[in-house]
Design a protein around this motif. Structure first.
Motif, PDB file in Angstrom:
ATOM      1  N   LEU A  78      40.960  31.340  48.765  1.00 53.38           N
ATOM      2  CA  LEU A  78      40.817  30.219  47.832  1.00 53.38           C
ATOM      3  C   LEU A  78      40.861  30.709  46.387  1.00 53.38           C
ATOM      4  CD1 LEU A  78      40.241  27.256  47.248  1.00 53.38           C
ATOM      5  CD2 LEU A  78      37.805  27.742  47.536  1.00 53.38           C
ATOM      6  N   ASP A  79      40.174  31.816  46.103  1.00 52.78           N
ATOM      7  CA  ASP A  79      40.203  32.385  44.755  1.00 52.78           C
ATOM      8  C   ASP A  79      41.627  32.750  44.350  1.00 52.78           C
ATOM      9  OD1 ASP A  79      37.480  32.118  44.494  1.00 52.78           O
ATOM     10  OD2 ASP A  79      37.043  34.178  45.120  1.00 52.78           O
ATOM     11  N   ASP A  80      42.359  33.359  45.290  1.00 50.67           N
ATOM     12  CA  ASP A  80      43.745  33.732  44.997  1.00 50.67           C
ATOM     13  C   ASP A  80      44.576  32.505  44.664  1.00 50.67           C
ATOM     14  OD1 ASP A  80      43.293  36.417  45.350  1.00 50.67           O
ATOM     15  OD2 ASP A  80      43.933  36.440  47.443  1.00 50.67           O
ATOM     16  N   ALA A  81      44.365  31.444  45.429  1.00 51.89           N
ATOM     17  CA  ALA A  81      45.129  30.220  45.198  1.00 51.89           C
ATOM     18  C   ALA A  81      44.833  29.635  43.821  1.00 51.89           C
ATOM     19  CB  ALA A  81      44.807  29.200  46.290  1.00 51.89           C
ATOM     20  N   LEU A  82      43.568  29.621  43.437  1.00 55.00           N
ATOM     21  CA  LEU A  82      43.194  29.072  42.129  1.00 55.00           C
ATOM     22  C   LEU A  82      43.704  29.945  40.998  1.00 55.00           C
ATOM     23  CD1 LEU A  82      39.531  27.952  42.929  1.00 55.00           C
ATOM     24  CD2 LEU A  82      41.551  26.501  42.725  1.00 55.00           C
ATOM     25  N   ASP A  83      43.622  31.278  41.187  1.00 51.02           N
ATOM     26  CA  ASP A  83      44.075  32.183  40.134  1.00 51.02           C
ATOM     27  C   ASP A  83      45.590  32.190  39.996  1.00 51.02           C
ATOM     28  OD1 ASP A  83      41.508  32.919  39.519  1.00 51.02           O
ATOM     29  OD2 ASP A  83      41.527  34.708  40.774  1.00 51.02           O
ATOM     30  N   SER A  84      46.308  31.808  41.059  1.00 50.66           N
ATOM     31  CA  SER A  84      47.768  31.849  41.019  1.00 50.66           C
ATOM     32  C   SER A  84      48.356  30.888  39.997  1.00 50.66           C
ATOM     33  CB  SER A  84      48.342  31.542  42.408  1.00 50.66           C
ATOM     34  OG  SER A  84      48.090  30.184  42.765  1.00 50.66           O
ATOM     35  N   ILE A  85      47.578  29.899  39.577  1.00 52.36           N
ATOM     36  CA  ILE A  85      48.096  28.933  38.605  1.00 52.36           C
ATOM     37  C   ILE A  85      47.678  29.276  37.186  1.00 52.36           C
ATOM     38  CG2 ILE A  85      48.103  27.090  40.331  1.00 52.36           C
ATOM     39  CD1 ILE A  85      45.629  25.925  38.903  1.00 52.36           C
ATOM     40  N   ALA A  86      47.050  30.467  37.007  1.00 55.80           N
ATOM     41  CA  ALA A  86      46.582  30.836  35.673  1.00 55.80           C
ATOM     42  C   ALA A  86      47.720  30.865  34.664  1.00 55.80           C
ATOM     43  CB  ALA A  86      45.886  32.201  35.715  1.00 55.80           C
ATOM     44  N   THR A  87      48.915  31.317  35.117  1.00 53.13           N
ATOM     45  CA  THR A  87      50.029  31.423  34.188  1.00 53.13           C
ATOM     46  C   THR A  87      50.483  30.058  33.683  1.00 53.13           C
ATOM     47  OG1 THR A  87      51.551  31.427  36.077  1.00 53.13           O
ATOM     48  CG2 THR A  87      50.885  33.568  35.197  1.00 53.13           C
ATOM     49  N   PHE A  88      50.222  28.988  34.461  1.00 47.34           N
ATOM     50  CA  PHE A  88      50.613  27.656  34.031  1.00 47.34           C
ATOM     51  C   PHE A  88      49.675  27.114  32.955  1.00 47.34           C
ATOM     52  CE2 PHE A  88      52.331  28.158  38.286  1.00 47.34           C
ATOM     53  CZ  PHE A  88      53.639  27.724  38.133  1.00 47.34           C
ATOM     54  N   ARG A  89      48.500  27.747  32.789  1.00 48.18           N
ATOM     55  CA  ARG A  89      47.555  27.307  31.776  1.00 48.18           C
ATOM     56  C   ARG A  89      47.757  28.042  30.455  1.00 48.18           C
ATOM     57  NH1 ARG A  89      43.926  28.054  36.190  1.00 48.18           N
ATOM     58  NH2 ARG A  89      43.113  29.942  35.200  1.00 48.18           N
ATOM     59  N   GLY A  90      48.715  28.963  30.453  1.00 42.00           N
ATOM     60  CA  GLY A  90      48.944  29.761  29.257  1.00 42.00           C
ATOM     61  C   GLY A  90      48.609  31.214  29.521  1.00 42.00           C
ATOM     62  N   SER A  91      48.592  32.042  28.483  1.00 37.57           N
ATOM     63  CA  SER A  91      48.362  33.479  28.643  1.00 37.57           C
ATOM     64  C   SER A  91      46.934  33.746  29.115  1.00 37.57           C
ATOM     65  CB  SER A  91      48.616  34.208  27.325  1.00 37.57           C
ATOM     66  OG  SER A  91      47.746  33.740  26.328  1.00 37.57           O
ATOM     67  N   VAL A  92      46.792  34.792  29.938  1.00 37.22           N
ATOM     68  CA  VAL A  92      45.487  35.183  30.446  1.00 37.22           C
ATOM     69  C   VAL A  92      44.704  35.876  29.329  1.00 37.22           C
ATOM     70  CG1 VAL A  92      44.272  36.585  32.140  1.00 37.22           C
ATOM     71  CG2 VAL A  92      46.410  35.457  32.762  1.00 37.22           C
ATOM     72  N   ALA A  93      43.435  35.527  29.179  1.00 39.90           N
ATOM     73  CA  ALA A  93      42.593  36.124  28.146  1.00 39.90           C
ATOM     74  C   ALA A  93      41.193  36.330  28.712  1.00 39.90           C
ATOM     75  CB  ALA A  93      42.539  35.236  26.904  1.00 39.90           C
ATOM     76  N   GLY A  94      40.409  37.171  28.032  1.00 40.58           N
ATOM     77  CA  GLY A  94      39.036  37.407  28.450  1.00 40.58           C
ATOM     78  C   GLY A  94      38.705  38.883  28.454  1.00 40.58           C
ATOM     79  N   ASN A  95      37.483  39.208  28.876  1.00 42.97           N
ATOM     80  CA  ASN A  95      37.001  40.587  28.945  1.00 42.97           C
ATOM     81  C   ASN A  95      36.821  41.010  30.392  1.00 42.97           C
ATOM     82  OD1 ASN A  95      36.837  40.146  26.212  1.00 42.97           O
ATOM     83  ND2 ASN A  95      34.796  41.023  25.982  1.00 42.97           N
ATOM     84  N   VAL A  96      37.111  42.282  30.657  1.00 45.29           N
ATOM     85  CA  VAL A  96      36.868  42.881  31.966  1.00 45.29           C
ATOM     86  C   VAL A  96      36.011  44.120  31.745  1.00 45.29           C
ATOM     87  CG1 VAL A  96      37.870  43.890  34.040  1.00 45.29           C
ATOM     88  CG2 VAL A  96      39.094  42.088  32.826  1.00 45.29           C
ATOM     89  N   ARG A  97      34.827  44.147  32.337  1.00 39.00           N
ATOM     90  CA  ARG A  97      33.899  45.276  32.159  1.00 39.00           C
ATOM     91  C   ARG A  97      33.913  46.118  33.426  1.00 39.00           C
ATOM     92  NH1 ARG A  97      27.869  45.919  31.696  1.00 39.00           N
ATOM     93  NH2 ARG A  97      27.552  47.450  30.033  1.00 39.00           N
ATOM     94  N   ILE A  98      34.294  47.401  33.287  1.00 38.10           N
ATOM     95  CA  ILE A  98      34.501  48.279  34.427  1.00 38.10           C
ATOM     96  C   ILE A  98      33.589  49.497  34.323  1.00 38.10           C
ATOM     97  CG2 ILE A  98      36.228  49.477  35.814  1.00 38.10           C
ATOM     98  CD1 ILE A  98      37.006  46.638  35.390  1.00 38.10           C
ATOM     99  N   ASN A  99      32.915  49.848  35.425  1.00 41.58           N
ATOM    100  CA  ASN A  99      32.083  51.051  35.504  1.00 41.58           C
ATOM    101  C   ASN A  99      32.872  52.134  36.235  1.00 41.58           C
ATOM    102  OD1 ASN A  99      30.019  52.802  37.150  1.00 41.58           O
ATOM    103  ND2 ASN A  99      28.879  51.967  35.430  1.00 41.58           N
ATOM    104  N   VAL A 100      33.060  53.301  35.600  1.00 43.65           N
ATOM    105  CA  VAL A 100      33.910  54.340  36.186  1.00 43.65           C
ATOM    106  C   VAL A 100      33.328  55.728  35.940  1.00 43.65           C
ATOM    107  CG1 VAL A 100      35.996  52.957  35.805  1.00 43.65           C
ATOM    108  CG2 VAL A 100      35.325  54.625  34.107  1.00 43.65           C
ATOM    109  N   PRO A 101      33.635  56.690  36.827  1.00 46.07           N
ATOM    110  CA  PRO A 101      33.338  58.088  36.517  1.00 46.07           C
ATOM    111  C   PRO A 101      34.385  58.601  35.536  1.00 46.07           C
ATOM    112  CG  PRO A 101      34.430  57.917  38.640  1.00 46.07           C
ATOM    113  CD  PRO A 101      34.193  56.509  38.173  1.00 46.07           C
TER     114      PRO A 101
END
Length: 297
Positions: A78-101
């Motif tokens: 379901l998440d994949d289906a909802l995210d698949s239309i993100a491009t129709f809403r315009g450019s993707v924007a936001g922050n992604v916080r990643i924890n890494v070694p």
């Protein structure tokens, strides 16, 4: 049966995977008492007990495990289906916080971030470099990067780049002066660069040959908690270092280090980006994962 709402099912998955009303409530942004009441109402509506509760813990019943196993992939789809239309809403924007070694941070900076900047210029990737394992949900991260074998089963893992080997290296000058060990046991008579883990314990070097596994406690003139510094120490003839292969690849290619005990090198381990499988994947994180997936092609 009165069909439960999507919110109730999502809340159940959070409780069943987190095994805590408090942690699940923090994740969902609601009070623990409200969440507990909602789970009671869900069980009444479905006519079956889904969670075992004690004063200290909560865990799925047999029916709860069955429901959890079916809901997780369904919610991910379901998440994949909802995210698949993100491009129709315009450019993707936001922050992604990643924890890494640190070693994974280098890989992200070299290979992932340039593609992110090109394809998703409005997405900000906030990388926190940390050696210790953390609960990425409670610590406020969208995703983490770790060796695939250390990732909890309730997380979704996406392979990142090639598998990593752990190798022994030393400078040509050190090997000329002290000789090259022919087996891991001979390390006891060599100067070795110790590796202090985030827990404070000293890492015991691991080896494998023809199915035989061997763990060695080493000693030497210096102990460090950073692989890049371990490589620098080995280059400066302080002793033998045991590091992830990407940390030493440049020094090896330039001849400043040599790999030793190659026949005893353990099998390479995969590295993966991981994220909670029971919550909606924000478009910015989805964009990051899409770029990570291109590295495998």
């Amino acid at each position: 049966m009165n069909r439960p709402s999507l919110n109730d099912l999502t809340a159940f998955v959070a409780v069943a995977t987190r095994r805590s009303f408090r942690h699940a409530a923090d994740e969902l942004g609601m009070a623990p008492s409200t969440l507990s009441h909602a789970m009671r109402a869900l069980e009444d509506r479905m006519g079956v007990r889904l969670l075992n509760r004690t004063t200290r813990s909560v865990s799925p019943t047999e029916a709860g495990f069955e429901l959890l196993g079916r809901l997780q992939p369904a919610l991910a789809t379901l998440d994949d289906a909802l995210d698949s239309i993100a491009t129709f809403r315009g450019s993707v924007a936001g922050n992604v916080r990643i924890n890494v070694p640190r070693i994974a941070a280098t890989l992200l900076v070299r290979e992932v971030l340039p593609l992110m900047a090109e394809r998703f210029p409005s997405v900000v990737v906030d990388i926190v470099v940390e050696g210790r394992l953390v609960d990425i949900v409670s610590a406020g991260f969208d995703a983490g990067v770790r060796l695939a074998g250390s990732i909890h089963k309730d997380m979704v893992a996406v392979p990142l780049g090639a598998a990593i080997s752990f190798i022994c290296v030393a400078s040509p000058a050190y090997l000329e002066r002290f000789g090259e060990p022919g087996s891991p046991e001979e390390l006891e008579s060599h100067r070795c660069i110790g590796h202090r883990m985030p827990s404070g314990k000293l890492y015991r070097w691991e080896f494998e040959r023809a199915g035989q596994e061997l763990t060695i406690e080493v000693g030497g003139p210096v102990i460090l908690d950073d692989e890049e510094l371990m490589v620098d120490a080995a280059i400066n003839d302080l002793g033998i270092a045991y590091v992830a292969s990407p940390a030493a690849e440049t020094a090896l290619a330039e001849g400043r280090l040599r790999q030793i005990l190659t026949a005893w090198a353990p099998a390479p381990e995969g590295v993966a980006v991981y994220y909670p499988g029971h919550r909606a994947v924000p478009p910015a994180l989805r964009a990051f994962l899409d770029v990570v997936k291109t590295l495998r092609k």
